[in-house]
Design an enzyme around this catalytic site. Structure first.
Site, PDB file in Angstrom:
ATOM      1  N   THR A  95     117.139   9.538-103.960  1.00 31.67           N
ATOM      2  CA  THR A  95     117.669   8.423-103.157  1.00 31.67           C
ATOM      3  C   THR A  95     117.586   7.123-103.951  1.00 31.67           C
ATOM      4  OG1 THR A  95     117.185   9.548-101.102  1.00 31.67           O
ATOM      5  CG2 THR A  95     117.380   7.169-100.969  1.00 31.67           C
ATOM      6  N   CYS A 107      85.991  -5.898 -73.000  1.00 29.80           N
ATOM      7  CA  CYS A 107      86.743  -6.101 -71.751  1.00 29.80           C
ATOM      8  C   CYS A 107      85.993  -5.632 -70.511  1.00 29.80           C
ATOM      9  CB  CYS A 107      88.082  -5.373 -71.823  1.00 29.80           C
ATOM     10  SG  CYS A 107      89.136  -6.063 -73.099  1.00 29.80           S
ATOM     11  N   ARG A 135     115.435  -6.705 -93.406  1.00 33.02           N
ATOM     12  CA  ARG A 135     116.247  -7.916 -93.605  1.00 33.02           C
ATOM     13  C   ARG A 135     116.976  -8.318 -92.331  1.00 33.02           C
ATOM     14  NH1 ARG A 135     116.970  -4.519 -97.747  1.00 33.02           N
ATOM     15  NH2 ARG A 135     119.085  -3.867 -97.239  1.00 33.02           N
ATOM     16  N   HIS A 192      92.973  -8.995 -75.493  1.00 33.57           N
ATOM     17  CA  HIS A 192      93.332  -7.654 -75.047  1.00 33.57           C
ATOM     18  C   HIS A 192      94.104  -7.727 -73.734  1.00 33.57           C
ATOM     19  CE1 HIS A 192      90.196  -5.232 -77.585  1.00 33.57           C
ATOM     20  NE2 HIS A 192      91.005  -5.967 -78.309  1.00 33.57           N
ATOM     21  N   PRO A 195     118.330  15.056 -97.910  1.00 35.25           N
ATOM     22  CA  PRO A 195     118.136  16.392 -97.331  1.00 35.25           C
ATOM     23  C   PRO A 195     116.987  17.187 -97.959  1.00 35.25           C
ATOM     24  CG  PRO A 195     120.454  15.970 -97.739  1.00 35.25           C
ATOM     25  CD  PRO A 195     119.720  14.828 -98.352  1.00 35.25           C
ATOM     26  N   LEU A 225     114.646  -1.322 -99.571  1.00 34.21           N
ATOM     27  CA  LEU A 225     113.544  -0.950 -98.658  1.00 34.21           C
ATOM     28  C   LEU A 225     112.770  -2.154 -98.116  1.00 34.21           C
ATOM     29  CD1 LEU A 225     112.081   2.294-100.332  1.00 34.21           C
ATOM     30  CD2 LEU A 225     113.952   2.081 -98.704  1.00 34.21           C
ATOM     31  N   GLU A 252      93.435  -6.536 -70.706  1.00 32.76           N
ATOM     32  CA  GLU A 252      92.712  -6.792 -69.451  1.00 32.76           C
ATOM     33  C   GLU A 252      92.467  -8.291 -69.217  1.00 32.76           C
ATOM     34  OE1 GLU A 252      91.980  -4.722 -71.864  1.00 32.76           O
ATOM     35  OE2 GLU A 252      90.940  -2.920 -71.222  1.00 32.76           O
ATOM     36  N   ASP A 287     121.201   5.768-104.254  1.00 33.14           N
ATOM     37  CA  ASP A 287     121.455   4.683-103.285  1.00 33.14           C
ATOM     38  C   ASP A 287     120.984   3.319-103.785  1.00 33.14           C
ATOM     39  OD1 ASP A 287     122.169   6.810-101.784  1.00 33.14           O
ATOM     40  OD2 ASP A 287     120.964   6.304-100.022  1.00 33.14           O
TER      41      ASP A 287
HETATM   42  N1  LIG Z   1     122.307   9.096 -94.865  1.00 32.94           N
HETATM   43  C1  LIG Z   1     121.038   8.797 -95.010  1.00 32.94           C
HETATM   44  O1  LIG Z   1     120.390   8.307 -94.097  1.00 32.94           O
HETATM   45  C2  LIG Z   1     120.364   9.035 -96.328  1.00 32.94           C
HETATM   46  C3  LIG Z   1     119.015   8.678 -96.493  1.00 32.94           C
HETATM   47  C4  LIG Z   1     118.422   8.931 -97.709  1.00 32.94           C
HETATM   48  C5  LIG Z   1     119.176   9.534 -98.703  1.00 32.94           C
HETATM   49  N2  LIG Z   1     120.466   9.855 -98.492  1.00 32.94           N
HETATM   50  C6  LIG Z   1     121.258  10.507 -99.539  1.00 32.94           C
HETATM   51  O2  LIG Z   1     120.573  11.645 -99.932  1.00 32.94           O
HETATM   52  C7  LIG Z   1     120.802  11.839-101.287  1.00 32.94           C
HETATM   53  C8  LIG Z   1     119.536  12.260-101.945  1.00 32.94           C
HETATM   54  O3  LIG Z   1     119.062  13.402-101.286  1.00 32.94           O
HETATM   55  P1  LIG Z   1     118.307  14.533-102.072  1.00 32.94           P
HETATM   56  O4  LIG Z   1     118.090  15.612-101.109  1.00 32.94           O
HETATM   57  O5  LIG Z   1     119.065  14.857-103.312  1.00 32.94           O
HETATM   58  O6  LIG Z   1     116.993  13.807-102.543  1.00 32.94           O
HETATM   59  P2  LIG Z   1     115.800  13.066-101.780  1.00 32.94           P
HETATM   60  O7  LIG Z   1     115.427  13.847-100.593  1.00 32.94           O
HETATM   61  O8  LIG Z   1     116.105  11.643-101.624  1.00 32.94           O
HETATM   62  O9  LIG Z   1     114.706  13.160-102.871  1.00 32.94           O
HETATM   63  C9  LIG Z   1     114.367  14.418-103.347  1.00 32.94           C
HETATM   64  C10 LIG Z   1     113.462  14.215-104.481  1.00 32.94           C
HETATM   65  O10 LIG Z   1     112.215  13.708-104.017  1.00 32.94           O
HETATM   66  C11 LIG Z   1     111.199  14.106-104.888  1.00 32.94           C
HETATM   67  N3  LIG Z   1     110.093  14.675-104.159  1.00 32.94           N
HETATM   68  C12 LIG Z   1     108.880  14.116-104.084  1.00 32.94           C
HETATM   69  N4  LIG Z   1     108.064  14.894-103.373  1.00 32.94           N
HETATM   70  C13 LIG Z   1     108.782  15.938-102.999  1.00 32.94           C
HETATM   71  C14 LIG Z   1     108.470  17.083-102.253  1.00 32.94           C
HETATM   72  N5  LIG Z   1     107.272  17.295-101.768  1.00 32.94           N
HETATM   73  N6  LIG Z   1     109.459  17.975-102.028  1.00 32.94           N
HETATM   74  C15 LIG Z   1     110.677  17.785-102.522  1.00 32.94           C
HETATM   75  N7  LIG Z   1     111.013  16.720-103.239  1.00 32.94           N
HETATM   76  C16 LIG Z   1     110.067  15.820-103.492  1.00 32.94           C
HETATM   77  C17 LIG Z   1     111.838  15.155-105.816  1.00 32.94           C
HETATM   78  O11 LIG Z   1     112.018  14.502-107.051  1.00 32.94           O
HETATM   79  P3  LIG Z   1     110.901  14.681-108.162  1.00 32.94           P
HETATM   80  O12 LIG Z   1     111.230  15.939-108.857  1.00 32.94           O
HETATM   81  O13 LIG Z   1     110.983  13.465-108.985  1.00 32.94           O
HETATM   82  O14 LIG Z   1     109.643  14.772-107.414  1.00 32.94           O
HETATM   83  C18 LIG Z   1     113.170  15.477-105.205  1.00 32.94           C
HETATM   84  O15 LIG Z   1     114.143  15.790-106.145  1.00 32.94           O
HETATM   85  C19 LIG Z   1     121.337  10.572-101.872  1.00 32.94           C
HETATM   86  O16 LIG Z   1     122.601  10.848-102.401  1.00 32.94           O
HETATM   87  C20 LIG Z   1     121.406   9.612-100.729  1.00 32.94           C
HETATM   88  O17 LIG Z   1     122.660   8.975-100.699  1.00 32.94           O
HETATM   89  C21 LIG Z   1     121.063   9.619 -97.339  1.00 32.94           C
END
Ligand SMILES: NC(=O)c1ccc[n+]([C@@H]2O[C@H](COP(=O)([O-])OP(=O)(O)OC[C@H]3O[C@@H](n4cnc5c(N)ncnc54)[C@H](OP(=O)(O)O)[C@@H]3O)[C@@H](O)[C@H]2O)c1
Length: 386
Positions: free
Chosen positions: A199, A87, A210, A52, A302, A207, A54, A203
């Protein structure tokens, strides 16, 4: 309590942050020992299961600590049902005259007992000192021991015009190499990384952390939040499920798809529907807590971002902004990053990309508007990138 006490506790907090990523599920702790207006020793908890703060600071003393003041960010421990010896007896044996403590240990079985034991031995105790900052330092630990959930960070990247994806949701490279490195360093310090269904589809992320050095012993879980299970089994996440653990949380009753995923080595966790045909994120957090996840990093699109922000379920947000890139994302209705709504606690520059850290002031573990240990570590990378 004097200005000097504040100065040394602040220094102990900065020292404690060095342990971020290696001490979890323990809290980060720092200790400064001062005598006659000089620091004679200092240390921090560097790794889970090891010494720890200390005893490390006592061992580092350049002269006898007898009569000195020990500044510790967290109440010294006095319990014995853990990996290392307590400690408090070490401080008493070293004849420390005064102990200044950032905050009490939130663990109910310890809270206040360390202070009482020190006082019984005739040591002067000042506590708490800069309590809000000391508690913010250990917000993830408090989330774990008091609220029984991981600390949640949301992280995303957006273009100068606020877009996170390209046309029809196609993945677009937004961050530069320097930012990517910081992102992988952050991933390496977390215990789990989560994304939503879309995503995975758009994408095809891996995850993993790296290209960064990590001495972590604990696993890095990969998580998909997917009520629908509409996720391609050919995705990289599933293809690698036997090498890197992957959990899919779902409310789907599609047993054939669940079997396909399980056959690929994926752990499918069925959760109850709690409204809107969805599972509740609270149930996800409870399950991750049982798996000893202290830090959950969500990399949302989003849709998930809006969900988390609307419910105040993210404790912290990191946004990387590319200052010049303009993305035309016609045909993709959810491509705009939502407004965060709370002020940033800091800003860093990585070869032109700007990172802002935000703390959710409505979080159950929000105590002070101060930068996190992860942000301080990123600052080190920022300085190195210049
Ligand atoms: N620039 C960045 O840092 C970044 C990061 C991540 C993603 N992205 C982009 O974001 C895009 C995807 O965004 P998105 O808004 O379409 O999807 P998202 O936020 O990646 O995923 C939304 C999906 O998550 C599932 N989900 C699970 N629990 C949920 C909840 N409690 N509330 C809402 N959804 C829930 C739903 O699918 P189910 O109906 O199967 O549950 C929903 O359709 C991609 O094109 C990616 O390229 C960008």
């Amino acid at each position: 309590m004097s200005k000097v006490d504040h100065t040394y506790i602040r220094r102990a907090i900065r020292l404690a942050m060095t342990g971020r990523g290696d001490v979890e599920p323990n809290p980060m702790v720092g200790c400064v020992i001062a005598k006659d207006g000089r620091i004679i020793g200092e240390g921090y908890h560097a790794k889970f299961g090891e010494a720890h703060a200390e005893p490390t600071a006592l061992a580092a003393c350049s002269e006898s600590p007898a009569g000195a003041t020990a500044y510790v960010t967290l109440e010294p421990c006095c319990h014995t049902n853990k990996k290392t010896p307590p400690c408090v007896p070490r401080l008493i044996d070293a004849k420390i005259a005064r102990v200044v403590i950032g905050c009490l240990d939130p663990t109910p079985e310890v809270n206040g007992k360390g202070v009482a034991m020190l006082r019984q031995a005739g040591v002067e105790v000042v506590a708490p000192c800069l309590e809000a900052q000391a508690k913010q330092l250990i917000a993830p630990f408090i989330a774990r021991v008091i609220h029984h959930r991981p600390y949640v960070t949301m992280k995303w990247a957006q273009s100068a015009n606020g877009q996170v994806a390209g046309e029809m949701g196609r993945a677009v490279r937004i961050t530069n190499g320097a930012s990517d490195r910081v992102i992988h360093e952050l991933r390496a310090r977390c215990d789990a990384i989560a994304v939503g269904t879309n995503t995975v589809i758009n994408d095809d992320p891996l995850l993993t952390a790296r290209g960064v050095e990590s001495s972590r012993d604990r696993p890095l879980l990969r998580v998909v939040l997917s009520n629908s299970l509409k996720i391609p089994t050919r995705s990289r996440l599933f293809q690698t499920a036997r090498e890197h653990p992957l959990i899919v949380y779902t409310a789907s009753t599609d047993s054939q798809k669940a079997r396909e995923l399980a056959d690929a080595g994926v752990e499918v966790v069925n959760l109850p529907v709690r409204g809107e045909n969805r599972f509740s994120f609270t149930d996800v957090l409870q399950d991750l807590h049982r798996r000893e996840v202290t830090h959950l990093l969500v990399e949302p699109g989003p849709t998930l971002t809006r969900y988390f922000l609307a419910r105040g379920q993210a404790d912290r947000v990191w946004v990387f902004r590319s200052p010049k890139q303009i993305i035309d994302a016609q045909g993709f209705k959810t491509s705009y990053a939502p407004e965060i709504g709370y002020p940033p606690v800091g800003e860093l520059n990585f070869d032109g990309d700007v990172l802002n850290e935000y703390l959710n002031p409505t979080s159950t573990v929000f105590y002070a508007h101060v930068q996190s240990a992860d942000f301080q570590k990123a600052q080190g990378s920022s300085a190195a990138a210049v």
